[in-house]
Design an enzyme around this catalytic site. Structure first.
Site, PDB file in Angstrom:
ATOM      1  N   PHE A 112    -124.793  49.263 127.929  1.00 10.32           N
ATOM      2  CA  PHE A 112    -124.186  50.390 128.622  1.00 10.32           C
ATOM      3  C   PHE A 112    -123.268  49.854 129.708  1.00 10.32           C
ATOM      4  CE2 PHE A 112    -125.906  54.982 128.593  1.00 10.32           C
ATOM      5  CZ  PHE A 112    -125.837  55.046 127.211  1.00 10.32           C
ATOM      6  N   GLN A 122    -120.174  61.818 140.659  1.00  7.96           N
ATOM      7  CA  GLN A 122    -119.721  61.069 139.487  1.00  7.96           C
ATOM      8  C   GLN A 122    -119.073  61.985 138.460  1.00  7.96           C
ATOM      9  OE1 GLN A 122    -122.540  59.233 136.377  1.00  7.96           O
ATOM     10  NE2 GLN A 122    -121.782  57.458 137.502  1.00  7.96           N
ATOM     11  N   HIS A 162    -118.132  61.908 134.667  1.00  7.28           N
ATOM     12  CA  HIS A 162    -118.343  61.156 133.432  1.00  7.28           C
ATOM     13  C   HIS A 162    -116.990  60.998 132.746  1.00  7.28           C
ATOM     14  CE1 HIS A 162    -119.907  59.885 129.562  1.00  7.28           C
ATOM     15  NE2 HIS A 162    -121.116  59.805 130.091  1.00  7.28           N
ATOM     16  N   LEU A 218    -120.559  66.899 127.015  1.00 12.99           N
ATOM     17  CA  LEU A 218    -120.559  65.459 127.190  1.00 12.99           C
ATOM     18  C   LEU A 218    -120.449  64.722 125.868  1.00 12.99           C
ATOM     19  CD1 LEU A 218    -120.805  63.795 129.796  1.00 12.99           C
ATOM     20  CD2 LEU A 218    -123.181  63.357 129.190  1.00 12.99           C
ATOM     21  N   GLU A 267    -122.212  58.086 126.669  1.00 12.84           N
ATOM     22  CA  GLU A 267    -121.788  56.699 126.843  1.00 12.84           C
ATOM     23  C   GLU A 267    -122.274  55.821 125.697  1.00 12.84           C
ATOM     24  OE1 GLU A 267    -122.060  53.279 130.318  1.00 12.84           O
ATOM     25  OE2 GLU A 267    -122.082  55.401 130.850  1.00 12.84           O
ATOM     26  N   ARG A 292    -118.674  53.771 135.247  1.00 13.42           N
ATOM     27  CA  ARG A 292    -118.130  55.100 134.964  1.00 13.42           C
ATOM     28  C   ARG A 292    -116.986  55.483 135.887  1.00 13.42           C
ATOM     29  NH1 ARG A 292    -123.588  58.635 133.498  1.00 13.42           N
ATOM     30  NH2 ARG A 292    -123.831  57.772 131.401  1.00 13.42           N
ATOM     31  N   HIS A 296    -120.221  65.384 136.578  1.00 10.12           N
ATOM     32  CA  HIS A 296    -121.437  65.012 135.861  1.00 10.12           C
ATOM     33  C   HIS A 296    -122.668  64.842 136.741  1.00 10.12           C
ATOM     34  CE1 HIS A 296    -123.807  63.364 132.630  1.00 10.12           C
ATOM     35  NE2 HIS A 296    -123.900  62.177 133.195  1.00 10.12           N
ATOM     36  N   ARG A 351    -123.468  55.782 139.808  1.00  7.40           N
ATOM     37  CA  ARG A 351    -124.677  55.551 139.014  1.00  7.40           C
ATOM     38  C   ARG A 351    -124.343  54.884 137.689  1.00  7.40           C
ATOM     39  NH1 ARG A 351    -126.904  58.119 134.799  1.00  7.40           N
ATOM     40  NH2 ARG A 351    -125.539  59.940 134.977  1.00  7.40           N
TER      41      ARG A 351
END
Length: 528
Positions: free
Chosen positions: A109, A223, A225, A235, A238, A268, A331, A365
Site C-alpha cells: 500500500f 485527507q 483519497h 471510492l 487503494e 495519499r 475521505h 494517514r
C-alpha cells in the site's frame, strides 16, 4: 434510559469497544448497526506486522513519516504493536482474511516500505464488521438503539454522564445516562460536496465534544483519497494501485513519474494533489484521470478486486478491458478529539476511538492504518471505560434541549456549506479562500434560528447543520493558523514545510494554540 457504558457509533471502533465492555452496554447508532458508517465500506486492508522481514520499527517509521512527523509517537507505538494481536482477535471472532499458503496474505500500500496490508479481497471492512456483529450477537447485556442521533453530551463539572438523543423516526428527544461514554462517531466527510463517506458522517462527535469543552487536535488535516469515481465520491480502493494499477493523463503519460519516485504508491496526499494538478492544468479527462488495470491478469482483477470490478460493471465499464476515470474525494479526518494512550479525552468519563479521535495519523494517514486503528483503540476504549465505570455511580439530571421553529429548509443551507468547503477548503488552500469560506459559513450560521424543524427529518438536518458549521469553522481556523504546507494541508501561499511548525494545533473553546513536538524519531525507534 440508564446504562453502565454508552457507546455512540456503530462502526468498527464502536463494535470492538463493545466486545471489551463489562456490565450493561447501550450502543446508539445514527443509522443501522454495522451497516451505516465507513468501516463496512472500507475495501483495501488492515496494516499489521507479521512477516519476519518486517518490523514494528519499520511500521512505526512509515506511519510517522507518512504523517509528516506530527503524529503522537505514543499512540503510533500502540497502533503498530497491537495491530497484529487485534487482527488475530478478529480471526477468533470469525473474520476470514486472504491467505498465501498457511500465512495471512499481505499486499503493498502507499507510503509503506513493506507489503504489510492484510485483506479480504477488496471488501476487508465488510468482513471485519460481519465477524464483529456475529460475535456480539451472543451478548445479551448489549442493547442496540438504531436510527438515533446524539445531539448533546450530558456534562456537569467536566464529567460526562451520557448523552441526549434524537429519534430519527419519531422525532422524540430523550437522554441516556451512563457511568462512562465512548464516542466512536467517525469523521465529517459530508462537510464537503464530494465525499466517500456514508451520509451519517457530519462531524457529530467532533462538535459534541468541542461544545462541552474537549480539546481537538489538527483539525486542518483532512485527507482526500486520490481515487473516487468522478463526481460521485464512490471510492476506488487503494488496493487497485496496490495490485499494480497505473495512473495516466489524457496524453497517455504515467504522470506520477513527475511527482514521486514511488509512483502510484506514494502517500495519499502526494497522489491526490498530483491528480488534482493534472486536472486543473488541463491534462485530465472528463474531470479526472485514468486509472488502468487492463495490463493485469483477468483472474487477479476478478478475484482480488472483485468489488471494484462489479462496481464499474454497474456503470457499464469493464475494467479488464478499459480504464476507470477517477478524481480525489474527501475521505478521512486525521485530526479529531485529543486523546491519551487510554483513549481518555480531557472530559472525565468520556472516551474516543476510531476516526473521531485525533493524533494517531498526523498530517496524512497511510492506507490500511484506519482499520487497524478501529480495532486497536476500540479495544482500549472499551477496557478503559469499563474500568472507569466500575468505580463510579450513575447520576441523573434534567436536560433541556431547544430548537427553532422557522421556515428555512436546512437542506439548502447544508448544500451551500458543502459547496463552500469544496471550493475553498479542500486540496489546495490559501488565506483569501479560507477567510472567504469562514465569512460565508458565518452567514449561513445566522439562519440557524429560522430553520424549519416541523418534521423528524428537518429536525435531524437542523442538528446536523449546526454540527457541520462548527466542524467547518474548526477546520478553517486550524488551516489559517498553520502557515505552512504539511501532509494533507497544502497552503499555496505557504508552500514549504517548515521545522518550526512541526507540532500540533490544539483548539479548546475559543482558544487556539500550537504545541511543538520535540521527540527525536531515531531515538524513539531505538527504544521500540
Amino acid at each position: 434510559m440508564i446504562t453502565d457504558i454508552l457507546i455512540i457509533g456503530g462502526g468498527g471502533a464502536a463494535l470492538r469497544a463493545a466486545v471489551e465492555c463489562k456490565g450493561d452496554v447501550i450502543i446508539a447508532v445514527k443509522g443501522l448497526l454495522g451497516k451505516s458508517g465507513c468501516t463496512v465500506m472500507a475495501e483495501g486492508g488492515y496494516n499489521a506486522v507479521f512477516d519476519p522481514k518486517d518490523s514494528f520499527k519499520m511500521h512505526f517509521y512509515d506511519t510517522i513519516k507518512g504523517g509528516c512527523f506530527i503524529n503522537n509517537p505514543k499512540l503510533v507505538e500502540i497502533l503498530v504493536k497491537n495491530a497484529p494481536k487485534e487482527l488475530i482477535n478478529l480471526e477468533k471472532f470469525g473474520a476470514l482474511f486472504d491467505r498465501s499458503g498457511n500465512k495471512i496474505a499481505q499486499r503493498p500500500f502507499g507510503g509503506q516500505s513493506f507489503p504489510r496490508t492484510c485483506y479480504c479481497g477488496d471488501r476487508t471492512g465488510h468482513e471485519i464488521i460481519r465477524a464483529l456483529l456475529e460475535y456480539l450477537s451472543r451478548f445479551e447485556r448489549i442493547k442496540v438503539l438504531e436510527d438515533v442521533m446524539a445531539i448533546k453530551l450530558i456534562v456537569e463539572d467536566n464529567r460526562c454522564y451520557g448523552a441526549v438523543f434524537l429519534d430519527l423516526i419519531s422525532g422524540n428527544i430523550f437522554p441516556i445516562f451512563a457511568k462512562a461514554t465512548i464516542l466512536a462517531t467517525g469523521g465529517a466527510g459530508n462537510i464537503y460536496k464530494i465525499t466517500s463517506n456514508a451520509k451519517q458522517k457530519t462531524g457529530d462527535g467532533f462538535a459534541l465534544a468541542y461544545d462541552e469543552g474537549a480539546s481537538l487536535i489538527d483539525m486542518e488535516m483532512v485527507q482526500f483519497h486520490p481515487t473516487g469515481i468522478v463526481g460521485k465520491g464512490i471510492l476506488v480502493t487503494e488496493a487497485v494501485r496496490g495490485e499494480g494499477g497505473r495512473l495516466y493523463n489524457k496524453f497517455g503519460e504515467r504522470f506520477m513519474e513527475r511527482y514521486d519516485e514511488r509512483l502510484e504508491l506514494a502517500t495519499r496526499d502526494v497522489v491526490a494533489r498530483a491528480i488534482y494538478r493534472e486536472i486543473i492544468e488541463g491534462r485530465g479527462v472528463n474531470g479526472g484521470v485514468y486509472l488502468d488495470v487492463t495490463h493485469l491478469p483477468k483472474d487477479v482483477i476478478e478475484r482480488k478486486l472483485e468489488t471494484t470490478f462489479k462496481q464499474f460493471l454497474r456503470f457499464g465499464i469493464d475494467i479488464r478491458k478499459e480504464p476507470m476515470i477517477v478524481s480525489p474525494t474527501a475521505h478521512h479526518f486525521m485530526g479529531g478529539i485529543k486523546i491519551n494512550e487510554r483513549c481518555e479525552t480531557d472530559i472525565s468519563g468520556l472516551y474516543a476511538c476510531g476516526e473521531v479521535a485525533g493524533g494517531i495519523h498526523g498530517a496524512n494517514r497511510l492506507g490500511g492504518n484506519a482499520l487497524a486503528d478501529t480495532q486497536v483503540f476500540g479495544a482500549i476504549a472499551g477496557k478503559e471505560a469499563s474500568k472507569y465505570a466500575e468505580n463510579c455511580e450513575i447520576e441523573v439530571f434534567d436536560v433541556d434541549i431547544s430548537y427553532p421553529s422557522g421556515d428555512i429548509n436546512p437542506m439548502e443551507l447544508i448544500d451551500r456549506l458543502r459547496e463552500i468547503m469544496w471550493k475553498y477548503v479542500s486540496l489546495i488552500r490559501n488565506k483569501e479562500g479560507l477567510e472567504k469560506a469562514k465569512s460565508e459559513i458565518n452567514e449561513i450560521g445566522k439562519y440557524l434560528d429560522e430553520i424549519n424543524t416541523s418534521s423528524p427529518l428537518y429536525l435531524q438536518k437542523y442538528f446536523e447543520l449546526k454540527n457541520m458549521i462548527t466542524v467547518s469553522k474548526l477546520v478553517i481556523d486550524s488551516a489559517l493558523y498553520r502557515k505552512e504546507s504539511r501532509g494533507a494541508h497544502y497552503r499555496e501561499d505557504y508552500p514549504e514545510t517548515k521545522d518550526e511548525w512541526r507540532g500540533n494545533i490544539i483548539i479548546k473553546g475559543n482558544k487556539i494554540r500550537f504545541e511543538k513536538l520535540e521527540y527525536d524519531v531515531d531515538e524513539y525507534i531505538k527504544n521500540l
